[in-house]
Design a protein around this motif. Structure first.
Motif, short mmCIF file in Angstrom:
data_model
loop_
_atom_site.label_atom_id
_atom_site.label_comp_id
_atom_site.label_asym_id
_atom_site.label_seq_id
_atom_site.Cartn_x
_atom_site.Cartn_y
_atom_site.Cartn_z
N THR A 171 6.40 -0.02 -2.90
CA THR A 171 5.02 -0.03 -2.41
C THR A 171 4.07 0.59 -3.43
O THR A 171 2.97 0.05 -3.67
N SER B 252 1.24 -3.25 2.62
CA SER B 252 2.68 -3.03 2.65
C SER B 252 3.09 -2.35 3.94
O SER B 252 2.47 -1.38 4.38
N VAL C 49 -1.06 0.82 3.86
CA VAL C 49 0.36 1.12 4.03
C VAL C 49 0.65 1.54 5.47
O VAL C 49 -0.03 2.41 6.02
#
Length: 252
Positions: free
Chosen positions: A59, A71, A94
């Motif tokens: 990531t 991600s 994320v």
């Protein structure tokens, strides 16, 4: 895991990288090829599943290379996820998910039903070939048509025993020299983590889950490519290799 404790998460990431590079000095090259092919096949802003994400190594490199990407990191290891949570706190690109890939319902924990790319590295050798075959079928259902899956891992070729023995001997000698110079191996790194006041608890829990190390399989790159095709991918082949490892790319 307590965010805002003053823990230097970047330092933990660097420490993890150095420990992994003790085993794989060409580790960054496999990530470069992985991201090259992700961009080539899915564009500059893919939705990515970082499978068995650990500290978020893939990531971090994905977002540095493709800032428009998003991600989802999924893992079961509480200590490595703690480092990932500290590293990516406040980054809305994320999402981190705790799930066991051997749980038939692990995909239900994900925020999306499909992904442009599913990426993983040095993780699935923890699984035997039977559960890995099942996992590959599940991954094929997650990847959109035209999307990709990539696995960089230890992939043994048992047809070349002399080459394999020479590579193992050379790698062992290199690691011994690095250890003499102060490099941490797997066990030493975890001993350091167990002494950290923030990571001590998560580290204890991860050893309750996993033990010292898994007893999985390391089949050949050809095996991975064949099984990925059997499980629903249209194309699959190695796109990078070292004497001991390979990166297999599959396209839906």
């Amino acid at each position: 895991m307590a965010i805002g404790t003053g823990t230097d998460w970047d330092a933990w990431q660097r420490s993890w990288d150095r420990q992994q590079e003790w085993y794989m000095p060409d580790r960054e090259e496999r990530f470069r090829v992985m991201l090259d092919m992700t961009e080539a096949l899915t564009g500059p802003a893919p939705r990515v599943l970082d499978l068995a994400c650990g500290t978020g190594t893939i990531t971090a490199r994905l977002l540095a290379r493709l800032p428009g990407a998003t991600s989802t990191g999924v893992d079961l290891d509480p200590a490595l996820l703690a480092i990932a949570e500290g590293t990516f706190a406040g980054d809305d690109r994320v999402t981190l998910v705790t799930a066991d890939l051997k749980d038939p319902d692990w995909r239900a924990r994900l925020p999306y039903d499909t992904y442009d790319a599913v990426l993983t590295a040095t993780a699935l050798h923890w699984l035997h070939s039977g559960p890995l075959t099942v996992l590959y079928g599940q991954i094929a259902e997650l990847v959109r048509d035209g999307g990709v899956f990539m696995n960089a891992d230890h992939m043994a070729d048992e047809t070349t025993p002399r080459i394999n023995a020479a590579e193992r001997a050379q790698s062992r000698a290199r690691r011994d020299r690095a250890r003499d110079d102060g490099a941490l191996d797997w066990a030493a790194w975890w001993n350091v983590a167990a002494q950290d006041p923030v990571l001590a608890g998560p580290t204890a829990r991860r050893f309750e889950i996993y033990g010292e190390h898994a007893d999985g399989d390391t089949p050949s790159a050809d095996w991975h490519a064949r099984v990925l095709r059997e499980q629903g991918f249209g194309e699959a082949r190695p796109v990078w290799c070292s004497p001991s490892d390979a990166l297999v790319l599959a396209v839906k």
